[in-house]
Motif scaffolding. Structure first.
Motif, PDB file in Angstrom:
ATOM      1  N   HIS A  13       0.803  -1.227   0.000  1.00  0.00           N
ATOM      2  CA  HIS A  13       0.000   0.000   0.000  1.00  0.00           C
ATOM      3  C   HIS A  13       0.838   1.280   0.000  1.00  0.00           C
ATOM      4  N   GLN A  14       1.996   1.245   0.670  1.00  0.00           N
ATOM      5  CA  GLN A  14       2.783   2.458   0.861  1.00  0.00           C
ATOM      6  C   GLN A  14       4.099   2.468   0.073  1.00  0.00           C
ATOM      7  N   LYS A  15       4.575   1.277  -0.276  1.00  0.00           N
ATOM      8  CA  LYS A  15       5.886   1.111  -0.914  1.00  0.00           C
ATOM      9  C   LYS A  15       7.018   1.632  -0.026  1.00  0.00           C
ATOM     10  N   ARG A  16       6.817   1.511   1.274  1.00  0.00           N
ATOM     11  CA  ARG A  16       7.838   1.873   2.241  1.00  0.00           C
ATOM     12  C   ARG A  16       7.435   1.299   3.603  1.00  0.00           C
ATOM     13  N   ASN A  17       8.250   1.540   4.617  1.00  0.00           N
ATOM     14  CA  ASN A  17       7.973   1.070   5.984  1.00  0.00           C
ATOM     15  C   ASN A  17       7.866  -0.451   6.069  1.00  0.00           C
ATOM     16  N   PHE A  18       8.758  -1.137   5.371  1.00  0.00           N
ATOM     17  CA  PHE A  18       8.887  -2.583   5.457  1.00  0.00           C
ATOM     18  C   PHE A  18      10.376  -2.914   5.567  1.00  0.00           C
ATOM     19  N   ALA A  19      10.666  -4.159   5.920  1.00  0.00           N
ATOM     20  CA  ALA A  19      12.066  -4.517   6.176  1.00  0.00           C
ATOM     21  C   ALA A  19      12.343  -5.962   5.802  1.00  0.00           C
ATOM     22  N   ILE A  20      13.602  -6.233   5.497  1.00  0.00           N
ATOM     23  CA  ILE A  20      14.111  -7.600   5.450  1.00  0.00           C
ATOM     24  C   ILE A  20      14.678  -7.898   6.831  1.00  0.00           C
ATOM     25  N   SER A  21      14.288  -9.033   7.391  1.00  0.00           N
ATOM     26  CA  SER A  21      14.715  -9.382   8.746  1.00  0.00           C
ATOM     27  C   SER A  21      15.392 -10.745   8.745  1.00  0.00           C
ATOM     28  N   ILE A  22      16.612 -10.800   9.292  1.00  0.00           N
ATOM     29  CA  ILE A  22      17.357 -12.062   9.393  1.00  0.00           C
ATOM     30  C   ILE A  22      17.969 -12.161  10.784  1.00  0.00           C
ATOM     31  N   GLY A  23      17.602 -13.211  11.500  1.00  0.00           N
ATOM     32  CA  GLY A  23      18.239 -13.531  12.769  1.00  0.00           C
ATOM     33  C   GLY A  23      18.910 -14.887  12.646  1.00  0.00           C
ATOM     34  N   ILE A  24      20.162 -14.988  13.047  1.00  0.00           N
ATOM     35  CA  ILE A  24      20.902 -16.252  12.977  1.00  0.00           C
ATOM     36  C   ILE A  24      21.182 -16.731  14.399  1.00  0.00           C
ATOM     37  N   TYR A  25      20.734 -17.948  14.679  1.00  0.00           N
ATOM     38  CA  TYR A  25      20.875 -18.538  16.005  1.00  0.00           C
ATOM     39  C   TYR A  25      21.738 -19.796  15.910  1.00  0.00           C
ATOM     40  N   HIS A  26      22.579 -20.006  16.920  1.00  0.00           N
ATOM     41  CA  HIS A  26      23.389 -21.219  16.986  1.00  0.00           C
ATOM     42  C   HIS A  26      23.115 -21.911  18.314  1.00  0.00           C
ATOM     43  N   ASP A  27      22.568 -23.104  18.234  1.00  0.00           N
ATOM     44  CA  ASP A  27      22.162 -23.852  19.427  1.00  0.00           C
ATOM     45  C   ASP A  27      21.264 -23.013  20.341  1.00  0.00           C
ATOM     46  N   GLY A  28      20.364 -22.277  19.716  1.00  0.00           N
ATOM     47  CA  GLY A  28      19.375 -21.492  20.448  1.00  0.00           C
ATOM     48  C   GLY A  28      19.835 -20.131  20.919  1.00  0.00           C
ATOM     49  N   ILE A  29      21.087 -19.762  20.651  1.00  0.00           N
ATOM     50  CA  ILE A  29      21.634 -18.471  21.072  1.00  0.00           C
ATOM     51  C   ILE A  29      21.671 -17.524  19.878  1.00  0.00           C
ATOM     52  N   GLY A  30      21.159 -16.305  20.070  1.00  0.00           N
ATOM     53  CA  GLY A  30      21.187 -15.320  19.002  1.00  0.00           C
ATOM     54  C   GLY A  30      22.595 -14.819  18.731  1.00  0.00           C
ATOM     55  N   GLU A  31      23.084 -15.020  17.530  1.00  0.00           N
ATOM     56  CA  GLU A  31      24.458 -14.667  17.174  1.00  0.00           C
ATOM     57  C   GLU A  31      24.544 -13.422  16.296  1.00  0.00           C
ATOM     58  N   ILE A  32      23.639 -13.304  15.326  1.00  0.00           N
ATOM     59  CA  ILE A  32      23.711 -12.227  14.326  1.00  0.00           C
ATOM     60  C   ILE A  32      22.293 -11.766  14.006  1.00  0.00           C
ATOM     61  N   ALA A  33      22.129 -10.462  13.867  1.00  0.00           N
ATOM     62  CA  ALA A  33      20.825  -9.911  13.493  1.00  0.00           C
ATOM     63  C   ALA A  33      20.995  -8.811  12.464  1.00  0.00           C
ATOM     64  N   PHE A  34      20.094  -8.814  11.489  1.00  0.00           N
ATOM     65  CA  PHE A  34      19.992  -7.712  10.533  1.00  0.00           C
ATOM     66  C   PHE A  34      18.522  -7.376  10.327  1.00  0.00           C
ATOM     67  N   ILE A  35      18.191  -6.099  10.391  1.00  0.00           N
ATOM     68  CA  ILE A  35      16.884  -5.595   9.985  1.00  0.00           C
ATOM     69  C   ILE A  35      17.145  -4.436   9.035  1.00  0.00           C
ATOM     70  N   TYR A  36      16.736  -4.600   7.790  1.00  0.00           N
ATOM     71  CA  TYR A  36      17.050  -3.619   6.763  1.00  0.00           C
ATOM     72  C   TYR A  36      15.785  -2.885   6.328  1.00  0.00           C
ATOM     73  N   ASN A  37      15.702  -1.614   6.701  1.00  0.00           N
ATOM     74  CA  ASN A  37      14.640  -0.725   6.236  1.00  0.00           C
ATOM     75  C   ASN A  37      14.990  -0.344   4.794  1.00  0.00           C
ATOM     76  N   VAL A  38      14.382  -1.074   3.870  1.00  0.00           N
ATOM     77  CA  VAL A  38      14.868  -1.079   2.489  1.00  0.00           C
ATOM     78  C   VAL A  38      14.773   0.286   1.836  1.00  0.00           C
ATOM     79  N   MET A  39      13.615   0.922   1.896  1.00  0.00           N
ATOM     80  CA  MET A  39      13.423   2.152   1.133  1.00  0.00           C
ATOM     81  C   MET A  39      14.178   3.329   1.738  1.00  0.00           C
TER      82      MET A  39
END
Length: 268
Positions: free
Chosen positions: A99-125
């Motif tokens: 609807h807006q062509k903005r205010n959205f993101a790509i989200s990636i969380g990487i966990y190793h044995d249940g522990i959060g190791e790496i996170a990225f949230i990219y506000n694309v526009m």
């Protein structure tokens, strides 16, 4: 995961997520093919699917022993958090995207044995990248985010609260939420759980409460908030389960404790 392995993985994911965001920006004005999933408001587009497929191919080509937990069908059957798991939302905030062509993101969380190791949230526009590595803090682009340890009273806070608490068959006592709305300085809703959690980590909102989110909605944001001294749990304070849907409460520890103890009452 040791520091060197984590850094190499971080650098690779950063390259891929920026590249995927570039593809989305280049195609943002092209015609969309829109489907619905669980209900008429649960949208999915070919861009969601194409972006998830892009990551799935990249991951399986370079990290064949890693597993993928994702929204649009290109992931694995993940039954535990053993090993390295990528939890991916290719477009978080699809309704905003449509609807807006903005205010959205790509989200990636990487966990190793249940522990959060790496996170990225990219506000694309807006070309804004939130990122974190375990034990190294969180960043907005190249600027380190400040700790959330500063004390902010609930009466002075802004809390992200969407309208789903008011829907029928919710698990939470709506009268308590009405009291919360009357207590805080203000409420907001941005339409992307990933961005909302990133805003908590950034400190531009003080808390976040919502009734039902999938693992890919929260995996990266929970790492970001943790890396700035905040806390993310189920609404009643129980630990998250990253293999199923959760209620979510996130914020600095004082706000989290106050909301959880005084304003969250789950229905029997």
């Amino acid at each position: 995961m040791d520091n060197q392995s984590r850094q190499l993985l971080f650098d690779q994911v950063k390259k891929w997520i920026l590249e995927a965001g570039g593809h989305i920006r280049d195609a943002i004005d092209e015609p969309l093919y829109i489907d619905t999933k669980s209900n008429p408001n649960d949208l999915v587009t070919q861009m969601d699917r194409n972006t998830e497929e892009y990551f799935a191919k990249k991951i399986r080509g370079k990290y064949p022993n890693h597993l993928i937990l994702s929204e649009e069908g290109f992931g694995d059957e993940v039954e535990s958090l053993d090993g390295t798991i990528w939890i991916i939302d290719p477009i978080d905030g699809t309704m905003n995207f449509v609807h807006q062509k903005r205010n959205f993101a790509i989200s990636i969380g990487i966990y190793h044995d249940g522990i959060g190791e790496i996170a990225f949230i990219y506000n694309v526009m807006d070309d804004v990248l939130y990122s974190a590595q375990k034990g190294q803090g969180a960043f907005k682009n190249d600027k380190r985010l400040l700790s959330l340890e500063n004390k902010v009273s609930l009466e002075e806070s802004i809390v992200v609260l969407n309208s789903f608490w008011a829907c029928e068959n919710q698990v939470i006592n709506e009268k308590k939420i009405q009291d919360l709305v009357k207590t805080v300085r203000g409420t907001r809703s941005f339409g992307s759980a990933a961005l909302e959690l990133a805003f908590v980590a950034e400190g531009i909102v003080d808390g976040y409460l919502t009734m039902k989110l999938a693992p890919w909605d929260i995996a990266a944001g929970a790492i970001l908030v943790n890396e700035v001294g905040g806390i993310t749990t189920k609404a009643n304070g129980d630990p998250l389960n990253l293999l199923t849907n959760n209620t979510i409460l996130s914020g600095n520890k004082q706000i989290h404790e106050t909301i959880s103890s005084q304003f969250v009452e789950l229905k029997k």
